[in-house]
Design a protein around this motif. Sequence first.
Motif, PDB file in Angstrom:
ATOM      1  N   ALA A 125       1.339  -0.986   0.204  1.00  0.00           N
ATOM      2  CA  ALA A 125       0.360   0.246  -0.165  1.00  0.00           C
ATOM      3  C   ALA A 125       0.880   0.998  -0.075  1.00  0.00           C
ATOM      4  O   ALA A 125       0.801   2.465  -1.014  1.00  0.00           O
ATOM      5  CB  ALA A 125      -0.633   0.269   1.473  1.00  0.00           C
ATOM      6  N   GLY A 126       1.766   0.779   0.477  1.00  0.00           N
ATOM      7  CA  GLY A 126       2.828   2.378   0.947  1.00  0.00           C
ATOM      8  C   GLY A 126       3.353   2.878  -0.856  1.00  0.00           C
ATOM      9  O   GLY A 126       3.623   3.809  -0.867  1.00  0.00           O
ATOM     10  N   PHE A 127       3.738   1.429  -1.648  1.00  0.00           N
ATOM     11  CA  PHE A 127       4.845   1.634  -2.152  1.00  0.00           C
ATOM     12  C   PHE A 127       3.340   2.180  -3.528  1.00  0.00           C
ATOM     13  O   PHE A 127       3.611   2.920  -4.268  1.00  0.00           O
ATOM     14  CB  PHE A 127       4.815   0.231  -3.104  1.00  0.00           C
ATOM     15  N   TYR A 128       2.258   1.320  -3.388  1.00  0.00           N
ATOM     16  CA  TYR A 128       1.107   2.500  -4.499  1.00  0.00           C
ATOM     17  C   TYR A 128       0.884   4.051  -3.895  1.00  0.00           C
ATOM     18  O   TYR A 128       0.802   4.477  -5.285  1.00  0.00           O
ATOM     19  CB  TYR A 128       0.350   1.813  -4.859  1.00  0.00           C
ATOM     20  N   ARG A 129       1.574   4.142  -2.531  1.00  0.00           N
ATOM     21  CA  ARG A 129       0.624   5.968  -2.537  1.00  0.00           C
ATOM     22  C   ARG A 129       1.407   6.551  -2.595  1.00  0.00           C
ATOM     23  O   ARG A 129       1.688   7.865  -3.145  1.00  0.00           O
ATOM     24  CB  ARG A 129       0.322   5.949  -0.880  1.00  0.00           C
ATOM     25  N   ALA A 130       3.283   6.091  -2.578  1.00  0.00           N
ATOM     26  CA  ALA A 130       4.342   6.580  -3.072  1.00  0.00           C
ATOM     27  C   ALA A 130       4.086   7.139  -4.454  1.00  0.00           C
ATOM     28  O   ALA A 130       4.762   8.089  -5.709  1.00  0.00           O
ATOM     29  CB  ALA A 130       5.581   5.892  -2.801  1.00  0.00           C
ATOM     30  N   PHE A 131       3.265   7.054  -5.197  1.00  0.00           N
ATOM     31  CA  PHE A 131       2.911   7.041  -6.599  1.00  0.00           C
ATOM     32  C   PHE A 131       2.094   8.256  -6.798  1.00  0.00           C
ATOM     33  O   PHE A 131       2.021   8.761  -8.119  1.00  0.00           O
ATOM     34  CB  PHE A 131       2.290   5.840  -7.659  1.00  0.00           C
ATOM     35  N   GLU A 132       1.159   8.539  -5.681  1.00  0.00           N
ATOM     36  CA  GLU A 132       0.970   9.611  -6.064  1.00  0.00           C
ATOM     37  C   GLU A 132       1.523  10.848  -6.236  1.00  0.00           C
ATOM     38  O   GLU A 132       1.704  12.408  -6.313  1.00  0.00           O
ATOM     39  CB  GLU A 132      -0.026   9.794  -4.943  1.00  0.00           C
ATOM     40  N   HIS A 133       2.418   9.979  -5.226  1.00  0.00           N
ATOM     41  CA  HIS A 133       3.830  12.165  -5.224  1.00  0.00           C
ATOM     42  C   HIS A 133       4.874  12.599  -6.177  1.00  0.00           C
ATOM     43  O   HIS A 133       5.581  13.263  -6.144  1.00  0.00           O
ATOM     44  CB  HIS A 133       4.390  11.281  -4.211  1.00  0.00           C
ATOM     45  N   ALA A 134       4.674  11.495  -7.053  1.00  0.00           N
ATOM     46  CA  ALA A 134       5.724  11.665  -8.517  1.00  0.00           C
ATOM     47  C   ALA A 134       4.867  10.755  -9.710  1.00  0.00           C
ATOM     48  O   ALA A 134       4.077  10.150  -9.651  1.00  0.00           O
ATOM     49  CB  ALA A 134       6.700  10.502  -8.164  1.00  0.00           C
ATOM     50  N   ASP A 135       5.618  11.389 -10.983  1.00  0.00           N
ATOM     51  CA  ASP A 135       4.766  11.368 -12.547  1.00  0.00           C
ATOM     52  C   ASP A 135       5.986  10.405 -12.466  1.00  0.00           C
ATOM     53  O   ASP A 135       6.853  10.311 -13.535  1.00  0.00           O
ATOM     54  CB  ASP A 135       5.123  11.999 -12.955  1.00  0.00           C
ATOM     55  N   VAL A 136       5.308   8.937 -13.110  1.00  0.00           N
ATOM     56  CA  VAL A 136       6.796   7.753 -13.032  1.00  0.00           C
ATOM     57  C   VAL A 136       6.402   7.094 -14.132  1.00  0.00           C
ATOM     58  O   VAL A 136       5.050   6.822 -14.337  1.00  0.00           O
ATOM     59  CB  VAL A 136       7.061   6.765 -11.600  1.00  0.00           C
ATOM     60  N   ALA A 137       7.403   7.379 -14.748  1.00  0.00           N
ATOM     61  CA  ALA A 137       6.636   6.067 -16.280  1.00  0.00           C
ATOM     62  C   ALA A 137       7.146   4.618 -16.411  1.00  0.00           C
ATOM     63  O   ALA A 137       7.815   4.607 -15.686  1.00  0.00           O
ATOM     64  CB  ALA A 137       8.102   7.210 -17.277  1.00  0.00           C
ATOM     65  N   VAL A 138       5.573   4.447 -16.786  1.00  0.00           N
ATOM     66  CA  VAL A 138       5.716   3.185 -16.081  1.00  0.00           C
ATOM     67  C   VAL A 138       4.777   1.896 -17.611  1.00  0.00           C
ATOM     68  O   VAL A 138       4.253   2.310 -18.434  1.00  0.00           O
ATOM     69  CB  VAL A 138       4.798   2.269 -14.722  1.00  0.00           C
ATOM     70  N   ALA A 139       5.325   0.877 -17.706  1.00  0.00           N
ATOM     71  CA  ALA A 139       4.742   0.064 -18.980  1.00  0.00           C
ATOM     72  C   ALA A 139       3.543  -0.311 -18.648  1.00  0.00           C
ATOM     73  O   ALA A 139       2.743  -0.320 -17.640  1.00  0.00           O
ATOM     74  CB  ALA A 139       5.855  -0.901 -19.216  1.00  0.00           C
ATOM     75  N   ASP A 140       2.550  -0.664 -19.015  1.00  0.00           N
ATOM     76  CA  ASP A 140       0.944  -0.985 -19.215  1.00  0.00           C
ATOM     77  C   ASP A 140       1.588  -2.386 -18.030  1.00  0.00           C
ATOM     78  O   ASP A 140       2.273  -3.080 -18.409  1.00  0.00           O
ATOM     79  CB  ASP A 140       0.255  -1.294 -20.705  1.00  0.00           C
ATOM     80  N   PRO A 141       0.086  -2.391 -17.702  1.00  0.00           N
ATOM     81  CA  PRO A 141       0.569  -3.640 -16.398  1.00  0.00           C
ATOM     82  C   PRO A 141       0.297  -4.795 -17.363  1.00  0.00           C
ATOM     83  O   PRO A 141      -0.491  -5.112 -17.955  1.00  0.00           O
ATOM     84  CB  PRO A 141      -0.534  -3.486 -15.960  1.00  0.00           C
ATOM     85  N   PRO A 142       1.108  -5.973 -16.536  1.00  0.00           N
ATOM     86  CA  PRO A 142       0.618  -7.377 -17.304  1.00  0.00           C
ATOM     87  C   PRO A 142      -1.581  -7.326 -17.385  1.00  0.00           C
ATOM     88  O   PRO A 142      -1.936  -7.490 -16.390  1.00  0.00           O
ATOM     89  CB  PRO A 142       1.256  -8.090 -16.253  1.00  0.00           C
ATOM     90  N   GLN A 143      -1.582  -8.478 -18.346  1.00  0.00           N
ATOM     91  CA  GLN A 143      -2.741  -9.112 -18.402  1.00  0.00           C
ATOM     92  C   GLN A 143      -3.580  -9.273 -16.810  1.00  0.00           C
ATOM     93  O   GLN A 143      -2.187 -10.254 -16.640  1.00  0.00           O
ATOM     94  CB  GLN A 143      -2.864 -10.231 -18.860  1.00  0.00           C
ATOM     95  N   GLY A 144      -4.672  -8.981 -16.675  1.00  0.00           N
ATOM     96  CA  GLY A 144      -5.247  -9.175 -15.626  1.00  0.00           C
ATOM     97  C   GLY A 144      -4.992  -8.840 -14.630  1.00  0.00           C
ATOM     98  O   GLY A 144      -5.269  -8.705 -13.346  1.00  0.00           O
ATOM     99  N   MET A 145      -4.127  -7.077 -14.350  1.00  0.00           N
ATOM    100  CA  MET A 145      -3.434  -6.726 -14.066  1.00  0.00           C
ATOM    101  C   MET A 145      -3.723  -5.379 -13.797  1.00  0.00           C
ATOM    102  O   MET A 145      -3.472  -4.197 -12.741  1.00  0.00           O
ATOM    103  CB  MET A 145      -2.016  -6.364 -13.521  1.00  0.00           C
ATOM    104  N   ASP A 146      -4.726  -5.269 -14.233  1.00  0.00           N
ATOM    105  CA  ASP A 146      -5.135  -3.751 -14.760  1.00  0.00           C
ATOM    106  C   ASP A 146      -5.784  -2.999 -13.360  1.00  0.00           C
ATOM    107  O   ASP A 146      -5.151  -1.996 -12.885  1.00  0.00           O
ATOM    108  CB  ASP A 146      -6.679  -3.529 -15.632  1.00  0.00           C
TER     109      ASP A 146
END
Lengths: 275, 275
Positions: B116-137
């Motif tokens: 949960a802390g890891f996901y919340r961290a994305f609220e603080h920064a604009d991070v370039a990431v790939a699309d998630p794997p299938q079933g992980m949307d």
Amino acid sequence: MTDPAANAELALLLEVAGTPKPGNVDRHRDLANLRFEHFLAGAVGARPGLDLAAGGAPVGEAFETAVEGMSRQSGGNTQFGCLLLLVPLVKAAAAGDLSPDGVAAVRDATTVEDAAGFYRAFEHADVAVADPPQGMDALDVRCGVDAVPVLRDRDLTLADVLARSEGDANAREWREGFPRTFRAAESMLADDGPMADRAARAFLDLLAGSEDTLVRVQHGPEVAREVRERAAGIESTAEAEAWADELVERGVNPGTTADLTAAALFVALERGAEV
Amino acid sequence: MTDPAANAELALLLEVAGTPKPGNVDRHRDLANLRFEHFLAGAVGARPGLDLAAGGAPVGEAFETAVEGMSRQSGGNTQFGCLLLLVPLVKAAAAGDLSPDGVAAVRDATTVEDAAGFYRAFEHADVAVADPPQGMDALDVRCGVDAVPVLRDRDLTLADVLARSEGDANAREWREGFPRTFRAAESMLADDGPMADRAARAFLDLLAGSEDTLVRVQHGPEVAREVRERAAGIESTAEAEAWADELVERGVNPGTTADLTAAALFVALERGAEV
């Protein structure tokens, strides 16, 4: 809510990054045995002492801790003078009054123990200083810890010691309530562009404004005057770049002006300047 | 006695100072809106989170705090990926076992709250990431805090989340016990010269060793392959300098390789490398 210790550390880093800062280590120049990365390590190492200052510890204890931590790198003295200015400024900021009066109050509250911490700090770093004034031989800072009994005998506070350090630009800031620091900070706030660029411009203004103590100690009054006059005549970044190369080549290092620049950066950051 | 949080901050600073690091901000290069001084401020800002990690706080809390502090500068994401590697390494060092097994133990102890802390961290920064794997949307990191209920429903720890992040070089380090990090640290220790120079050389070796995740996300697999092959063919500093200018010009930024370089610098410093 800002953290004065973090801003002080960031000020140390922005100061060394600012370029061109003629004669000093900067983002584009190393000296022979004093490299950019020594300043990075010096800034990180100073942090526990800066944290002490922000937490209200006595000036002497915070300063000695900062210098001891700064010195844990192989380049030698990187930021002794910067820390002598930053520690009282951080204490004033933490006490809620980062102003000439606020830092004068910190100065006036210093004790003999603070003076002892200041002298002990010289044991951790090889600092270039002038000979002491007449009658002050026993209080030569190069005596380090050996001067501490003399301080106690004469009941001298850190403010007393620095009041007697004639001709030292950092001691003068202490005596006078940091006028050049606060003035340079306001110039930086009125300037625009990246903070490290503003720092480089402020450095040149400060250098044009008075003779650099370290240059005078290392090269004599004539070179100090020449450097000041030359700084006052610089009219473009290209000229400053060429002069920076020349001063590095000649080994002329206006380090005290860099101390003032770091102190001004700290005040500017505390007053809302943003990276 | 070393302080792992201080060494982690210094690793961030030495990483960005190392030059040439083709395509990245370094001592001699800025990108258009991402400047050297943003990285200095990011490193200082991350320190409270690194201190939490060194003090034994959970990975998720330390990481979110570090990212939140790092983001208090105007350049955007500077060191998100570095911190994802550094936080578990700092915890392993503080626990006295900075080794593949030690960091695997930190990983295996992560909880749903750490995720949960890891996901919340994305609220603080604009991070370039790939699309998630299938079933992980529903667990796309770009969902930030909205993904937290899903994590709880599926009882996924941070180790579980990173185990599912295929194709991400930082997640691969987490999964495999940081093999590239420890290998690069040993290369740095066996190398000589200033640490920032060793970091630049290690960066090129890492880039030649596998494709950069950020380059693949931003420019596709062909450019990622081209960059890897070109790195493997670099034979002189002059070639590296010219290529660095070219990649900055093209906007090709091998940022994930810089993350690994920072992590390796931390391990090297903890193992006795000196600035």
